[in-house]
Design an enzyme around this catalytic site. Sequence first.
Site, PDB file in Angstrom:
ATOM      1  N   LYS A 115      -4.209  -1.067  17.873  1.00 32.71           N
ATOM      2  CA  LYS A 115      -3.402  -2.056  18.587  1.00 32.71           C
ATOM      3  C   LYS A 115      -4.189  -2.726  19.708  1.00 32.71           C
ATOM      4  O   LYS A 115      -4.058  -3.934  19.947  1.00 32.71           O
ATOM      5  CB  LYS A 115      -2.136  -1.397  19.132  1.00 32.71           C
ATOM      6  CG  LYS A 115      -1.169  -0.950  18.036  1.00 32.71           C
ATOM      7  CD  LYS A 115       0.065  -0.276  18.611  1.00 32.71           C
ATOM      8  CE  LYS A 115       1.027   0.149  17.507  1.00 32.71           C
ATOM      9  NZ  LYS A 115       2.230   0.821  18.042  1.00 32.71           N
ATOM     10  N   LYS A 195       4.152  -1.557   2.663  1.00 30.35           N
ATOM     11  CA  LYS A 195       5.342  -0.879   3.155  1.00 30.35           C
ATOM     12  C   LYS A 195       6.239  -1.885   3.863  1.00 30.35           C
ATOM     13  O   LYS A 195       5.765  -2.792   4.550  1.00 30.35           O
ATOM     14  CB  LYS A 195       4.917   0.236   4.123  1.00 30.35           C
ATOM     15  CG  LYS A 195       6.068   0.991   4.760  1.00 30.35           C
ATOM     16  CD  LYS A 195       5.530   2.013   5.750  1.00 30.35           C
ATOM     17  CE  LYS A 195       6.679   2.716   6.484  1.00 30.35           C
ATOM     18  NZ  LYS A 195       6.184   3.684   7.479  1.00 30.35           N
ATOM     19  N   LYS A 198       8.810  -4.912   9.767  1.00 30.42           N
ATOM     20  CA  LYS A 198       9.193  -6.127  10.498  1.00 30.42           C
ATOM     21  C   LYS A 198       7.969  -6.974  10.805  1.00 30.42           C
ATOM     22  O   LYS A 198       8.030  -8.202  10.770  1.00 30.42           O
ATOM     23  CB  LYS A 198       9.917  -5.751  11.796  1.00 30.42           C
ATOM     24  CG  LYS A 198      11.277  -5.106  11.606  1.00 30.42           C
ATOM     25  CD  LYS A 198      12.009  -4.928  12.925  1.00 30.42           C
ATOM     26  CE  LYS A 198      11.366  -3.870  13.795  1.00 30.42           C
ATOM     27  NZ  LYS A 198      11.618  -2.509  13.304  1.00 30.42           N
TER      28      LYS A 198
END
Length: 336
Positions: A115, A195, A198
């Site tokens: 991230k 997968k 969102k």
Amino acid sequence: MKRVFSGFQPTGELHIGNYLGAMVNYVALGEKLGRDAIYCIVDYHAPTNPAAYDKNLLRQRTFEAGLVNIAAGLDPDKVILFVQSHVPEHTELAWIFTTQTPYGDLTRMTQFKDKASRLESVPAGLLMYPVLMAADILIYKADTVPVGDDQTQHLELAREIARRWNQEYGETFPEPQIYLNPNAPRVPGIDGKAKMSKSVGNTIGLLEDEQSIWQKIRVMPDDPARIRLSDPGDPERSVPFKFLQYFAPPELIQVLREEYARRGIGTLVVKQILFQEMMKTLRPIRERAEELRANPERVLDALEDGARRARAIAQATMEEVREKFGLLSPRRKVLS
């Protein structure tokens, strides 16, 4: 398994991947463990993801997370369901753990490195995320944590934090075990390529409009080798068949697979049946959600009661932690 804890972020609409992969399991564990099944809407974690966090939406998303989980079957009269920020002991314990956790343990976290590599400015909260997660779990002395396999490294750090504390300050916390439900599916996205997520934008929302759901099902990729209706189809290469296994009875799926393979039915029929079967699961959830939305106090009261119950446990843990850590209690005199 004596006490279970799990948390979920209020970062957007919950989808059928969340429902099948986690929420169904939450409900089952709640039926088994009652008040020893503790579920938390981790709103303090949400701002560590700048792309998903919006201060103007966080409050509503937190409420919606509670509403949807209750609508999906989580019974606040049986389990403890609450909002993380309503129990301040979480952050108090997290700070104490922060002072005891080596910097190197945090920088080696795979999720942090992944991230952080995509951000121009990396917030310190992203680095400290797994410490707060450890506090979330250990403040309740939970011994079992049902999470996805992507959280395995974070949970191992929580175990190490508990182990280090117990060695330094005396036995206090269990070393929590990850619970990977073997029956929990890894639900694919509607594109069939990844997968359901969102962030990828390949989801079907639990409360999504039925027409919108049908439009997504209608364009799901079919077996690319089947160009005409007269061509035999391979169910293993058809995305609608991947979803049928989650919603349709096995005997129906078997008939459809056989007919599809021998050119007896087309993809549109399979998709129509998938939509019908999916709605048998989603419509009752939507109906309960509409009832709760019309009576928001029921959700707010449930979260308030959950926070009261959770805080009673958390306060007892913090009294023990403060004593062992050497902090001065305001109820005692200073010793000479």
